[in-house]
Design an enzyme around this catalytic site. Structure first.
Site, PDB file in Angstrom:
ATOM      1  NE  ARG A   1      -1.023 -14.663  27.486  1.00 10.52           N
ATOM      2  CZ  ARG A   1       0.041 -15.336  27.991  1.00 10.52           C
ATOM      3  NH1 ARG A   1       1.102 -15.551  27.252  1.00 10.52           N
ATOM      4  NH2 ARG A   1       0.027 -15.792  29.217  1.00 10.52           N
TER       5      ARG A   1
ATOM      6  CG  ASP B   1      -1.917   1.045   1.307  1.00  9.22           C
ATOM      7  OD1 ASP B   1      -2.403   1.450   0.235  1.00  9.22           O
ATOM      8  OD2 ASP B   1      -2.270   1.473   2.438  1.00  9.22           O
ATOM      9  CG  HIS B   2      -0.445   4.902   0.249  1.00  8.87           C
ATOM     10  ND1 HIS B   2      -0.844   5.901  -0.599  1.00  8.87           N
ATOM     11  CD2 HIS B   2      -1.550   4.507   0.933  1.00  8.87           C
ATOM     12  CE1 HIS B   2      -2.140   6.122  -0.421  1.00  8.87           C
ATOM     13  NE2 HIS B   2      -2.596   5.286   0.491  1.00  8.87           N
TER      14      HIS B   2
HETATM   15  P1  13P Z   1      -8.589   5.087   6.016  1.00 11.98           P
HETATM   16  O1  13P Z   1      -7.646   6.006   6.722  1.00 11.98           O
HETATM   17  O2  13P Z   1      -9.892   5.745   5.721  1.00 11.98           O
HETATM   18  O3  13P Z   1      -8.772   3.795   6.735  1.00 11.98           O
HETATM   19  O4  13P Z   1      -7.931   4.735   4.584  1.00 11.98           O
HETATM   20  C1  13P Z   1      -6.923   3.755   4.500  1.00 11.98           C
HETATM   21  C2  13P Z   1      -6.249   3.735   3.181  1.00 11.98           C
HETATM   22  O5  13P Z   1      -6.637   4.378   2.232  1.00 11.98           O
HETATM   23  C3  13P Z   1      -5.072   2.860   3.077  1.00 11.98           C
HETATM   24  O6  13P Z   1      -4.441   2.990   1.827  1.00 11.98           O
HETATM   25  O1  G3H Z   2      -3.150   5.114   3.581  1.00 15.97           O
HETATM   26  C1  G3H Z   2      -2.376   4.899   4.503  1.00 15.97           C
HETATM   27  C2  G3H Z   2      -2.622   3.772   5.400  1.00 15.97           C
HETATM   28  O2  G3H Z   2      -3.610   4.094   6.330  1.00 15.97           O
HETATM   29  C3  G3H Z   2      -1.349   3.329   6.024  1.00 15.97           C
HETATM   30  O3  G3H Z   2      -0.987   4.113   7.095  1.00 15.97           O
HETATM   31  O4  G3H Z   2       1.400   4.611   6.566  1.00 15.97           O
HETATM   32  O5  G3H Z   2       0.507   4.834   8.913  1.00 15.97           O
HETATM   33  O6  G3H Z   2       0.829   2.580   7.873  1.00 15.97           O
HETATM   34  P1  G3H Z   2       0.527   4.042   7.638  1.00 15.97           P
HETATM   35 ZN    ZN Z   3      -4.530   5.013   1.056  1.00 16.52          ZN
END
Ligand code: 13P
Ligand code: G3H
Ligand code: ZN
Length: 314
Positions: A280, A81-82
């Site tokens: 836990r 992601d990203h």
């Molecule tokens: P939210 O912050 O709305 O959960 O979005 C998460 C997201 O887009 C992760 O890529």
């Molecule tokens: O879009 C971003 C996600 O919520 C991931 O967040 O970079 O803090 O792991 P993070």
């Molecule tokens: Zn995102």
């Protein structure tokens, strides 16, 4: 079973959306798999750059491999992601990821295409698919003028050229949402006209909605009642998510809601058991509550109950 993201999208497009859920630790992994099995849903487990650096990317990847053995009936894809160019290349070379997201939305149009294309070329050579981003994610606030709001949203007129020149397999579109627990002001919501226009221009092409947490108000109230300070937190209306899921939005990204469940469970647990210092008890409650949240959300996305039909297509 880890499958390609492409397979999941082919099954889902126009009928439902696959949840893209972010994870950081073992309890989230267990809750996520349980929730998806309870609701019989395929899903995408996603790791951000920050998550991969939190403990160590190898710990997270090993937990996912272990969960795959613990839940042999699960069908899911593994996604970065990203990512930036460097982390995308790292994931592509590892051979473990089904797909990566190259987030070059900070760059101008041509530079975004150039960066995305470099990642696409490397990814496709290894059978990995690529999500790109066009437009600027960010809540469309009430005080922003129509012109300013439009400038942030993905311009459907640019999408066809972007997809053709970059070769990306799915596209994160800015349709009014933003990351985190504070989205929109007043009555703002999703920009369905943008979703509709993109689906018309590129039928069958998967759109991704980031910033899709609903920020359930009962969670926020419970967090605040247990010592939190989350004034004015607001998310995406679930009915709007359901509607978008049948219009070509094929992946719905959710991270913040999982964090809220974690925060509520831990705040309440330590408030109600001040003598406790063990991790836990709260961890067990969290896994069960997160599983419950995931199962509910899959109902909203329409992915609940799709597992066996998807399995027949593999
Ligand atoms: P939210 O912050 O709305 O959960 O979005 C998460 C997201 O887009 C992760 O890529
Ligand atoms: O879009 C971003 C996600 O919520 C991931 O967040 O970079 O803090 O792991 P993070
Ligand atoms: Zn995102």
């Amino acid at each position: 079973m880890i499958v390609s993201t492409k397979k999941l999208f082919e099954h889902a497009y126009g009928k439902y959306a696959v949840g893209g859920y972010n994870i950081n630790n073992a309890e989230q992994v267990m809750g996520l798999f349980r929730g998806n099995m309870d609701s019989q849903a395929p899903f995408i487990i996603q790791l951000s750059k920050g998550a991969r650096a939190y403990t160590d990317k190898r710990i997270l990847e090993a937990m996912i491999r272990a969960a795959d053995e613990i839940f042999p009936d699960a069908i899911f894809a593994v996604h970065l992601d990203h990512g930036d160019e460097e982390s995308c290349m790292d994931c592509i070379e590892s051979g473990f990821y089904s797909s990566v997201m190259i987030d070059a939305s900070h760059a101008d149009f041509d530079e975004n295409i150039a960066i995305t294309k470099r990642v696409v070329d490397a990814a496709h050579a290894k059978g990995v698919s690529v999500e790109a981003e066009l437009g600027k994610l960010g809540g469309v606030e009430e005080h922003i003028s129509v012109d300013e709001a439009d400038a942030k949203l993905t311009d459907p007129k640019e999408v066809e050229e972007f997809v053709k020149r970059s070769g990306c397999d799915s596209l994160a579109c800015a349709i009014g949402t933003s990351h985190g627990a504070y989205k929109f002001t007043g009555g703002q919501g999703l920009h369905f006209e943008v979703i509709e226009a993109i689906a018309r221009l590129l039928p069958g092409f998967p759109m991704v909605m980031h910033g899709s947490s609903s920020v359930p108000q009962d969670e926020v109230e419970r967090i605040n009642a247990a010592g939190g300070a989350m004034k004015g937190a607001k998310g995406v209306d679930e009915a709007q998510i359901t509607m978008a899921s049948t219009m070509g939005v094929t992946k719905v990204n959710i991270d913040t809601d999982g964090r809220l469940v974690w925060c509520r469970v831990h705040r309440e647990s330590f408030r109600d058991n001040p003598e406790n210092f063990d991790l836990r008890p709260a961890g067990k409650i969290f896994m069960a509550e997160y599983a419950k949240y995931i199962a509910h959300k899959n109902g909203v996305l329409g992915s609940a109950g799709q597992l066996e039909d998807l399995r027949k297509t593999l």
